[in-house]
Each structure stands twice: as C-alpha cells, then as structure tokens.
Enzyme design. Structure first.
Site, PDB file in Angstrom:
ATOM      1  N   ASN A   1       9.490  29.896 -10.858  1.00  0.00           N
ATOM      2  CA  ASN A   1       8.807  29.506 -12.114  1.00  0.00           C
ATOM      3  C   ASN A   1       9.725  28.867 -13.142  1.00  0.00           C
ATOM      4  O   ASN A   1      10.895  29.200 -13.174  1.00  0.00           O
ATOM      5  CB  ASN A   1       8.163  30.760 -12.717  1.00  0.00           C
ATOM      6  CG  ASN A   1       6.897  31.098 -11.973  1.00  0.00           C
ATOM      7  OD1 ASN A   1       6.100  30.212 -11.697  1.00  0.00           O
ATOM      8  ND2 ASN A   1       6.716  32.374 -11.660  1.00  0.00           N
TER       9      ASN A   1
ATOM     10  N   VAL B   1       8.038  27.755  -5.546  1.00  0.00           N
ATOM     11  CA  VAL B   1       7.547  29.083  -5.920  1.00  0.00           C
ATOM     12  C   VAL B   1       8.199  29.522  -7.232  1.00  0.00           C
ATOM     13  O   VAL B   1       7.577  30.161  -8.079  1.00  0.00           O
ATOM     14  CB  VAL B   1       7.856  30.108  -4.803  1.00  0.00           C
ATOM     15  CG1 VAL B   1       7.485  31.525  -5.219  1.00  0.00           C
ATOM     16  CG2 VAL B   1       7.135  29.721  -3.513  1.00  0.00           C
TER      17      VAL B   1
ATOM     18  N   ASN C   1      16.282  25.497 -15.559  1.00  0.00           N
ATOM     19  CA  ASN C   1      15.686  25.207 -14.255  1.00  0.00           C
ATOM     20  C   ASN C   1      15.881  23.755 -13.841  1.00  0.00           C
ATOM     21  O   ASN C   1      15.974  23.457 -12.653  1.00  0.00           O
ATOM     22  CB  ASN C   1      14.221  25.636 -14.236  1.00  0.00           C
ATOM     23  CG  ASN C   1      14.121  27.131 -13.971  1.00  0.00           C
ATOM     24  OD1 ASN C   1      14.522  27.591 -12.918  1.00  0.00           O
ATOM     25  ND2 ASN C   1      13.668  27.881 -14.961  1.00  0.00           N
TER      26      ASN C   1
ATOM     27  N   ARG D   1      -5.626  36.243  -5.397  1.00  0.00           N
ATOM     28  CA  ARG D   1      -5.978  37.307  -6.342  1.00  0.00           C
ATOM     29  C   ARG D   1      -7.430  37.153  -6.795  1.00  0.00           C
ATOM     30  O   ARG D   1      -8.168  38.128  -6.923  1.00  0.00           O
ATOM     31  CB  ARG D   1      -5.064  37.229  -7.571  1.00  0.00           C
ATOM     32  CG  ARG D   1      -3.654  37.750  -7.309  1.00  0.00           C
ATOM     33  CD  ARG D   1      -2.712  37.379  -8.442  1.00  0.00           C
ATOM     34  NE  ARG D   1      -1.430  38.086  -8.301  1.00  0.00           N
ATOM     35  CZ  ARG D   1      -0.339  37.790  -8.994  1.00  0.00           C
ATOM     36  NH1 ARG D   1      -0.356  36.802  -9.889  1.00  0.00           N
ATOM     37  NH2 ARG D   1       0.770  38.480  -8.818  1.00  0.00           N
TER      38      ARG D   1
ATOM     39  N   GLN E   1      18.495  19.878  -6.507  1.00  0.00           N
ATOM     40  CA  GLN E   1      17.832  20.195  -5.233  1.00  0.00           C
ATOM     41  C   GLN E   1      16.905  19.056  -4.807  1.00  0.00           C
ATOM     42  O   GLN E   1      16.815  18.726  -3.621  1.00  0.00           O
ATOM     43  CB  GLN E   1      17.080  21.525  -5.330  1.00  0.00           C
ATOM     44  CG  GLN E   1      18.057  22.706  -5.378  1.00  0.00           C
ATOM     45  CD  GLN E   1      17.380  24.060  -5.344  1.00  0.00           C
ATOM     46  OE1 GLN E   1      16.160  24.164  -5.302  1.00  0.00           O
ATOM     47  NE2 GLN E   1      18.176  25.112  -5.364  1.00  0.00           N
TER      48      GLN E   1
ATOM     49  N   HIS F   1       0.314  27.265 -12.964  1.00  0.00           N
ATOM     50  CA  HIS F   1       0.549  28.657 -12.559  1.00  0.00           C
ATOM     51  C   HIS F   1       1.166  29.374 -13.758  1.00  0.00           C
ATOM     52  O   HIS F   1       2.371  29.493 -13.891  1.00  0.00           O
ATOM     53  CB  HIS F   1       1.487  28.724 -11.354  1.00  0.00           C
ATOM     54  CG  HIS F   1       1.939  30.121 -11.068  1.00  0.00           C
ATOM     55  ND1 HIS F   1       1.088  31.094 -10.614  1.00  0.00           N
ATOM     56  CD2 HIS F   1       3.136  30.725 -11.215  1.00  0.00           C
ATOM     57  CE1 HIS F   1       1.743  32.232 -10.482  1.00  0.00           C
ATOM     58  NE2 HIS F   1       2.995  32.033 -10.849  1.00  0.00           N
TER      59      HIS F   1
ATOM     60  N   ASP G   1      -2.563  33.075  -7.048  1.00  0.00           N
ATOM     61  CA  ASP G   1      -3.667  33.174  -8.008  1.00  0.00           C
ATOM     62  C   ASP G   1      -5.004  33.052  -7.269  1.00  0.00           C
ATOM     63  O   ASP G   1      -5.956  33.775  -7.554  1.00  0.00           O
ATOM     64  CB  ASP G   1      -3.526  32.070  -9.063  1.00  0.00           C
ATOM     65  CG  ASP G   1      -2.128  32.046  -9.655  1.00  0.00           C
ATOM     66  OD1 ASP G   1      -1.673  33.105 -10.125  1.00  0.00           O
ATOM     67  OD2 ASP G   1      -1.470  30.989  -9.610  1.00  0.00           O
TER      68      ASP G   1
ATOM     69  N   GLY H   1      17.084  30.747  -2.876  1.00  0.00           N
ATOM     70  CA  GLY H   1      16.930  32.079  -3.468  1.00  0.00           C
ATOM     71  C   GLY H   1      16.656  33.100  -2.374  1.00  0.00           C
ATOM     72  O   GLY H   1      15.955  34.092  -2.570  1.00  0.00           O
ATOM     73  N   ALA H   2      17.230  32.838  -1.209  1.00  0.00           N
ATOM     74  CA  ALA H   2      16.891  33.611  -0.006  1.00  0.00           C
ATOM     75  C   ALA H   2      17.241  35.085  -0.123  1.00  0.00           C
ATOM     76  O   ALA H   2      16.637  35.929   0.534  1.00  0.00           O
ATOM     77  CB  ALA H   2      17.606  33.000   1.203  1.00  0.00           C
TER      78      ALA H   2
HETATM   79  P1  NDP Z   1      12.288  36.792  -6.969  1.00  0.00           P
HETATM   80  O1  NDP Z   1      12.592  36.520  -5.554  1.00  0.00           O
HETATM   81  O2  NDP Z   1      11.506  37.997  -7.318  1.00  0.00           O
HETATM   82  O3  NDP Z   1      11.541  35.546  -7.641  1.00  0.00           O
HETATM   83  C1  NDP Z   1      12.019  34.213  -7.466  1.00  0.00           C
HETATM   84  C2  NDP Z   1      11.179  33.260  -8.267  1.00  0.00           C
HETATM   85  O4  NDP Z   1       9.823  33.311  -7.848  1.00  0.00           O
HETATM   86  C3  NDP Z   1      11.164  33.510  -9.763  1.00  0.00           C
HETATM   87  O5  NDP Z   1      11.267  32.260 -10.417  1.00  0.00           O
HETATM   88  C4  NDP Z   1       9.820  34.110  -9.994  1.00  0.00           C
HETATM   89  O6  NDP Z   1       9.303  33.785 -11.260  1.00  0.00           O
HETATM   90  C5  NDP Z   1       8.990  33.374  -8.986  1.00  0.00           C
HETATM   91  N1  NDP Z   1       7.677  33.944  -8.712  1.00  0.00           N
HETATM   92  C6  NDP Z   1       6.556  33.231  -8.486  1.00  0.00           C
HETATM   93  N2  NDP Z   1       5.517  33.996  -8.268  1.00  0.00           N
HETATM   94  C7  NDP Z   1       5.941  35.254  -8.380  1.00  0.00           C
HETATM   95  C8  NDP Z   1       5.316  36.519  -8.266  1.00  0.00           C
HETATM   96  N3  NDP Z   1       4.036  36.661  -8.027  1.00  0.00           N
HETATM   97  N4  NDP Z   1       6.064  37.618  -8.396  1.00  0.00           N
HETATM   98  C9  NDP Z   1       7.359  37.519  -8.642  1.00  0.00           C
HETATM   99  N5  NDP Z   1       8.010  36.354  -8.783  1.00  0.00           N
HETATM  100  C10 NDP Z   1       7.313  35.240  -8.653  1.00  0.00           C
HETATM  101  O7  NDP Z   1      13.615  36.777  -7.823  1.00  0.00           O
HETATM  102  P2  NDP Z   1      15.013  37.490  -7.575  1.00  0.00           P
HETATM  103  O8  NDP Z   1      15.682  37.487  -8.893  1.00  0.00           O
HETATM  104  O9  NDP Z   1      14.869  38.716  -6.766  1.00  0.00           O
HETATM  105  O10 NDP Z   1      15.758  36.459  -6.623  1.00  0.00           O
HETATM  106  C11 NDP Z   1      16.071  35.170  -6.990  1.00  0.00           C
HETATM  107  C12 NDP Z   1      17.182  34.715  -6.079  1.00  0.00           C
HETATM  108  O11 NDP Z   1      17.347  33.331  -6.291  1.00  0.00           O
HETATM  109  C13 NDP Z   1      18.513  35.385  -6.353  1.00  0.00           C
HETATM  110  O12 NDP Z   1      19.033  35.825  -5.133  1.00  0.00           O
HETATM  111  C14 NDP Z   1      19.361  34.257  -6.948  1.00  0.00           C
HETATM  112  O13 NDP Z   1      20.716  34.374  -6.569  1.00  0.00           O
HETATM  113  C15 NDP Z   1      18.713  33.082  -6.309  1.00  0.00           C
HETATM  114  N6  NDP Z   1      18.870  31.769  -6.924  1.00  0.00           N
HETATM  115  C16 NDP Z   1      19.200  30.767  -6.069  1.00  0.00           C
HETATM  116  C17 NDP Z   1      19.349  29.499  -6.486  1.00  0.00           C
HETATM  117  C18 NDP Z   1      19.756  28.470  -5.498  1.00  0.00           C
HETATM  118  O14 NDP Z   1      19.543  28.672  -4.309  1.00  0.00           O
HETATM  119  N7  NDP Z   1      20.306  27.362  -5.917  1.00  0.00           N
HETATM  120  C19 NDP Z   1      19.161  29.145  -7.902  1.00  0.00           C
HETATM  121  C20 NDP Z   1      18.751  30.244  -8.720  1.00  0.00           C
HETATM  122  C21 NDP Z   1      18.609  31.519  -8.233  1.00  0.00           C
HETATM  123  P3  NDP Z   1       9.394  34.744 -12.555  1.00  0.00           P
HETATM  124  O15 NDP Z   1      10.810  34.677 -13.001  1.00  0.00           O
HETATM  125  O16 NDP Z   1       8.434  34.117 -13.497  1.00  0.00           O
HETATM  126  O17 NDP Z   1       8.983  36.103 -12.072  1.00  0.00           O
END
Ligand code: NDP
Length: 328
Positions: free
Chosen positions: A131, A129, A105, A162, A112, A187, A159, A11-12
């Site tokens: 969720n 990380v 998920n 915080r 993975q 979490h 958490d 999810g970089a």
């Molecule tokens: P974020 O980078 O904001 O968040 C990613 C994950 O972290 C979510 O599951 C989010 O949960 C969780 N998270 C945990 N703690 C926190 C927190 N304090 N605040 C916010 N998020 C938190 O998500 P984006 O949508 O910006 O980016 C996700 C990326 O992942 C995208 O680029 C997508 O393409 C990629 N992706 C890659 C995959 C892979 O590599 N195979 C698979 C799926 C997605 P919550 O949803 O509960 O906020």
C-alpha cells in the site's frame, strides 16, 4: 514437460510473503500442472529471514517448485520474470503525511518498475499488493514505458472477497452462489463495494437485500474497515487473507473468470465509467487467455455514482501528488 514460470515476490520475508510463498510453490497461483521458479526480493535486512523461509520451502519438497533465488538486487529478481507480486512497501507510520508515504514508496516502486522494464519477460504480469497499492502500481507502471500499461494491476480482490463473504452472511446464501460483485475505485477506506449488479443464486442482490440503510451504514463500512477490525481482534494484520487474495487475483487473470461472473481488479483506466484515463482504479472485469476486459454497459445509479466518484477523486489526488513529486 512445461517450462517453469518465473514468479518474483518482493517483501518476501514479510507476513504476507510467509503466507503467500507456500501456496505459489504448491501450485495455487497458476495451476496444479505449472512448475515455478521463485525469485525473492528483499531489502538487505530481510535477506536472512527470506533464507529461512526458503529453507522451509525446500523442506516441503513441493513437486512444482524448481528453484528459489534470493536477492536484494531488483535487476536480478525481475530477470525473466513472468509474474511479479510486489508486496514489500513502506508502511504508514505515526505522524507520517500522505506526501511522505507516497515519496517513500516512490523510492521503492519507481526503481522496481524500471527493473521490470529492463529485465522481465515479455509476458510479465504485475500485481501490486503493498500500500497504497493503486498509486504504487501507477508509479511502477510509469517507470516501465516498454511494458504495456495494462500489465500493471493493483489488488482489490481482498475487498471483493470480503464483500462476497458479508453478502453471503446477510442473505444466508453460500459464497459460491454470489456472482458479479464489484469493487470500484481505490483500495482504501473510500473503496465502493457495489451489489446493485450482484446476484445471489441468480436473484439481484440489491433487490433481495432491499435495505439501503444496511448497505450504507453496515455493509460498505464493514468491508472497507475489515483490515482494522482484524488487527483489533488478532493483534496482527490480515496477512493470510491478503495472500489468498493475491493468489486469487493472479489465478483469475491467468486462468479466466467463469461464464456469468466477473471479478474486481485495480487496472489502468481506459476512461470507462467516467474514471479518468491512466489512473489505476478497480473495475468489474472478465478475464480470458491471460487478458482482462472491463465489463461494459452497467447502469450506475446515483447511490453508486457518488461513491465511485469519491474514490476516484482520491485516486486523482494521489496521482497529482506523485506527479508533483516527480514520481510519474
Ligand atoms: P506485510 O507483509 O504484512 O505487508 C506488506 C504490504 O502489503 C504492506 O504495504 C501492507 O500495507 C500491504 N497490504 C495489503 N493488503 C493488506 C492486508 N489485507 N493486510 C495486511 N497488509 C496488507 O508487511 P511486513 O512488514 O510483514 O513485511 C514487509 C516486508 O517487505 C519486509 O520483509 C520488508 O523487509 C520488505 N520490504 C521489501 C522491499 C523490497 O523488496 N525492495 C521494500 C520494502 C519492504 P499496510 O502497510 O497498509 O498494511
């Protein structure tokens, strides 16, 4: 000179990834003298944005950053990985049931986990990380039978941080004066931030605060609902503090907790404190030489017991649900 450590981030191209990668590359994850290779895993739609981030990483000319690879192939991303930060996840969308969320998920974390099993280095350490982090970690762990289960962890450090910040504000202490705080359980909204063993400048935190109503009605809900409060205020999620907590989690795991303190990590339960063996639940842990141990022998009062049990019950239900879906 040291061999670079291979760090894989999934999810970089997301928000957390953007706040995380620069700190990994500048030495905050492992230490100021540890070179790193970054491996960025994205879904195909995320690859171009990941390339943009990689261009910026290049432009920082970080002395410790030895290479960046970007791929949508998990086997390549985890090849030789020493540390894996699983950030990408499927967010809960409107009207989505828990079962749908868990199965979406599962489709990410099961493959993975297998790719980690088949390709990662022997010393792989995994932090989830994305969720629902605890249960996603359980799914990945179950798909990696050749990796010791304890290498799969879930993030409750945000958490934890915080809760330290809230307790410092309440007592007028510096955050550095707060020790031995614990996050128990999931979490999620059921998490339990425990100050009964915490210390504020050497004094017992619960005795110092001496206000159970504040604990129950202000402190615990403020910590548990902080993510929503930040979305409300900022109009975007708490990506930078989540990235910071991921850095803290791995840094502490690798480099150790300070004497007289501990931290909180979601880890596979060994049955301590009545938490069913195998589920990934947050505990107080000390770390040393890249290994963690649950802090033993803490007295758990009735107030804490009820809250730990409620969060653990939610985790066992999530485990049962993913078992039913054939994900573990
Ligand atoms: P974020 O980078 O904001 O968040 C990613 C994950 O972290 C979510 O599951 C989010 O949960 C969780 N998270 C945990 N703690 C926190 C927190 N304090 N605040 C916010 N998020 C938190 O998500 P984006 O949508 O910006 O980016 C996700 C990326 O992942 C995208 O680029 C997508 O393409 C990629 N992706 C890659 C995959 C892979 O590599 N195979 C698979 C799926 C997605 P919550 O949803 O509960 O906020």
């Amino acid at each position: 000179t040291r061999t670079p450590v291979n760090v894989t981030v999934t999810g970089a191209a997301g928000q957390i990834g953007y706040a995380l990668l620069f700190r990994i590359a500048s030495g905050h994850l492992l230490g100021p003298d540890v070179p790193v290779n970054l491996r960025l895993l994205e879904i195909p739609q995320g690859l171009k944005a990941a390339e943009g981030t990689a261009m910026e990483l290049d432009d920082c000319a970080f002395p410790l950053l030895r290479g960046i690879e970007i791929t949508d192939d998990a086997n390549k991303a985890f090849a030789g990985a020493n540390v894996a930060l699983l950030v990408g996840a499927r967010p809960r969308t409107k009207g989505m049931e828990r079962g749908d969320l868990l199965s979406a998920n599962g489709g990410i974390f099961k493959p993975q986990g297998k790719a980690i099993n088949d390709n990662a280095a022997d010393d792989i350490k995994v932090l989830v990380v994305g969720n629902p982090a605890n249960t996603n970690a359980l799914i990945a762990q179950a798909a990696a039978p050749d990796v010791p289960a304890e290498r799969f962890t879930a993030m409750t450090r945000l958490d934890h941080n915080r809760a330290i910040s809230q307790l410092a504000a309440k007592t007028g202490a510096a955050v550095s004066d707060i020790k031995k705080l614990t996050i128990w359980g999931n979490h999620s909204a059921t998490q339990y931030p425990d100050i009964f063993h915490a210390e504020v400048a050497g004094k017992n935190a619960a005795e110092l605060v001496n206000d159970e109503a504040w604990l129950a009605d202000t402190f615990i809900p403020t910590v548990a609902k902080r993510g929503a409060a930040i979305i409300e205020a900022r109009g975007a999620s708490s990506a930078a503090s989540a990235a910071n907590a991921a850095i803290d989690h791995v840094h502490t795991w690798v480099n150790g907790t300070a004497a007289g303190d501990w931290t909180s990590m979601g880890i596979p339960s060994d049955g301590s404190y009545g938490v069913p063996e195998g589920i990934i639940s947050s505990f107080p842990v000390t770390t040393k030489d890249g290994k963690y141990e649950i802090v033993q022998g803490l007295d758990i009062n009735e107030f804490s017991r009820a809250r730990i049990d409620a969060s653990v019950k939610e985790l066992t239900e999530e485990r049962d649900a993913v078992r039913e879906l054939g994900l573990i």
